[in-house]
Design an enzyme around this catalytic site. Sequence first.
Site, mmCIF file in Angstrom:
data_model
loop_
_atom_site.group_PDB
_atom_site.id
_atom_site.type_symbol
_atom_site.label_atom_id
_atom_site.label_comp_id
_atom_site.label_asym_id
_atom_site.label_seq_id
_atom_site.Cartn_x
_atom_site.Cartn_y
_atom_site.Cartn_z
ATOM 1 N N CYS B 153 -3.252 -0.956 -0.589
ATOM 2 C CA CYS B 153 -4.586 -1.342 -1.287
ATOM 3 C C CYS B 153 -5.308 -1.620 -0.613
ATOM 4 O O CYS B 153 -5.497 -2.241 0.233
ATOM 5 C CB CYS B 153 -4.318 -2.775 -2.725
ATOM 6 S SG CYS B 153 -5.679 -2.909 -3.376
ATOM 7 N N CYS B 156 -7.557 -4.320 -1.000
ATOM 8 C CA CYS B 156 -7.365 -5.625 -1.410
ATOM 9 C C CYS B 156 -7.469 -6.294 0.257
ATOM 10 O O CYS B 156 -7.742 -6.861 1.139
ATOM 11 C CB CYS B 156 -6.101 -5.837 -1.951
ATOM 12 S SG CYS B 156 -5.856 -5.285 -3.563
ATOM 13 N N ASP B 157 -6.865 -5.168 1.280
ATOM 14 C CA ASP B 157 -5.647 -5.597 2.768
ATOM 15 C C ASP B 157 -6.945 -5.134 3.259
ATOM 16 O O ASP B 157 -6.757 -5.607 4.510
ATOM 17 C CB ASP B 157 -4.265 -5.061 2.592
ATOM 18 C CG ASP B 157 -4.073 -5.481 1.000
ATOM 19 O OD1 ASP B 157 -4.537 -6.720 1.014
ATOM 20 O OD2 ASP B 157 -2.616 -5.504 1.167
#
Lengths: 213, 326
Positions: B153, B156-157
């Site tokens: 992701c 997200c990361d």
Amino acid sequence: MAIFDDKVRKQIGDILTKLGDRVNLLYFTQEMECGICKDIHEFLNEFASLSDRIGLTTFDFVKDRDKAEHYKIDKIPAILLLDKNDNDTGIRFFGLPGGYEINSFIQGLMEVSGVKEPLSQGAAEMIKKIDRDVHIQVFISLTCPYCPAAVSAAHRIALENPRVRADMVDAGVFPQLAVKYNVSSVPKTIINEKIEIIGAEPIEKLIETAAKA
Amino acid sequence: MEFKLNIGAPDTEDRVLRMDAGVLYDVIIVGGGPAALTAAVYCMRKGVSTGLITMDFGGQLSDTSTVENYMGYSYITGVDLANKFKEQVRQFEIAIADGKKAVAIEDGTEKVVRLDDGSAFRARSLIITTGKSSRKLGVPGEIELTGRGVAYCAICDAPLFAGKRVVVVGGGNSGIESAIDLAKIAEHVTVVQFLPELTADRVLVDAFEAFTNTTTLYEHEVMEIVGTQTVESVKIRNRVTGDVSTHEVQGIFIEIGLDPNTVSVKGLLKLNEFGEIEVDCACRTNRPGIFAAGDVTSVPFKQIIIAAGEGAKAALSACEYILRES
Ligand SMILES: Cc1cc2nc3c(=O)[nH]c(=O)nc-3n(C[C@H](O)[C@H](O)[C@H](O)COP(=O)(O)OP(=O)(O)OC[C@H]3O[C@@H](n4cnc5c(N)ncnc54)[C@H](O)[C@@H]3O)c2cc1C
């Protein structure tokens, strides 16, 4: 500068009409506020103005040392949720609950006010059985859609059991902690410094792991 | 500052109807994406007793920043659209088990759905709408190092890889979008593409090629991800020459498409060569009374409006089946 645009302000205001009991927010910052600390201050001022059932008290991390120690606050910026009787719920946000985390922030407030979805019976019993101090830290980024679920699960456990403290920690605001705990994907949950959970787990699994920590 | 608000007021005790193991439902829907939520509205409006078992509400919609091709909205965020779907479902007193994963499905006079927490629910018919999720590479080190440098992701990361060296696997739209997000903050980004060219849309490729801190390896594939605590290097093979090289990186983002979520129905339902549940034009599977809809099925084109339409069709087929069988 307004933090919320009109649409978001109205949406949040609508949700907050459902707030039950009063919720008291504590904010730990310092006299010379860091950039993000200022933003959070504005965010909290504006947020608290959306409901007459939200209180906001600000403390200075340095000058109000005793308060910081009392609430076990070891870093700032920190937001704490207290219930209507000023009891500490164990729910903490280290960083600005913006992006996707606005959802865990609102959910935390709602739950502290008494408006909450029932837990399954098994989960409720397991939380009650935790009889040691448990500290849960959930590392997040504000652009992570899966993170609020992990944060809210940890916060709910803290709310239901006074031995449990649960922190949302923005990995971007506390990069040194992200390095310390080896955070390279979010959400990542650290329980009592030793157990790690990668990804968002259902609350039952989190309780089970916390009970063993 | 952006706020991705997607909760409403929580449902208090009396409004949420929990699923009951003692009840034989007319229909149980497994999943919580566009196909499931549309099926739920159709079943409730038909007045059949319905249960919904899902890990989350929204499915892939929750990962989608903006949607510009769902009729009625020229522009809406994935999160907002998911909320509208959920609200429409919550108007009805539908029994829900959320945050739960179906692990096995059994067919007999009654159909049984077993969940990861050990509970089981019964129904006369089922609608499977478990959609798709990120495909794994299937190389050594991938599972062990997931969350320790192996990521799926990028939104997200990516922030955790500022100033680091990373690999992105996949040259399609999601791979190149991730590579762009990462190139903005990482020290260096290496894109590994199986094919001789990038398959992402032209606008994305142009935006990607404007960065100077990137390398693209065409006709290459990842052989192994190496690291003890965290990712330390990635072994990459040139598919033309067969040469294997080691690249020292701290992260690897895997963006090679999606796989259907069919673990719970393996061995029970017929799957096609892509692992998708085979359905006919009325959403029927090879088992009478078990229907399927959306991205998990063999229906071509994976889109929200298609998944929603198929969900409606599966619900109507299930209702017809129940009427006929009783
Ligand atoms: C980044 C991205 C952008 C996209 N953009 C667009 C776009 O702009 N327009 C468009 O039309 N489409 C778009 N799509 C495609 C669209 O999102 C999908 O076609 C659609 O969501 C499919 O719906 P579905 O209900 O079939 O499955 P999904 O959305 O995949 O939902 C599956 C559901 O099943 C649940 N589930 C899975 N396994 C289990 C289990 N074992 N037990 C219980 N529950 C389970 C999941 O939690 C989820 O709720 C995009 C997809 C992605 C990933």
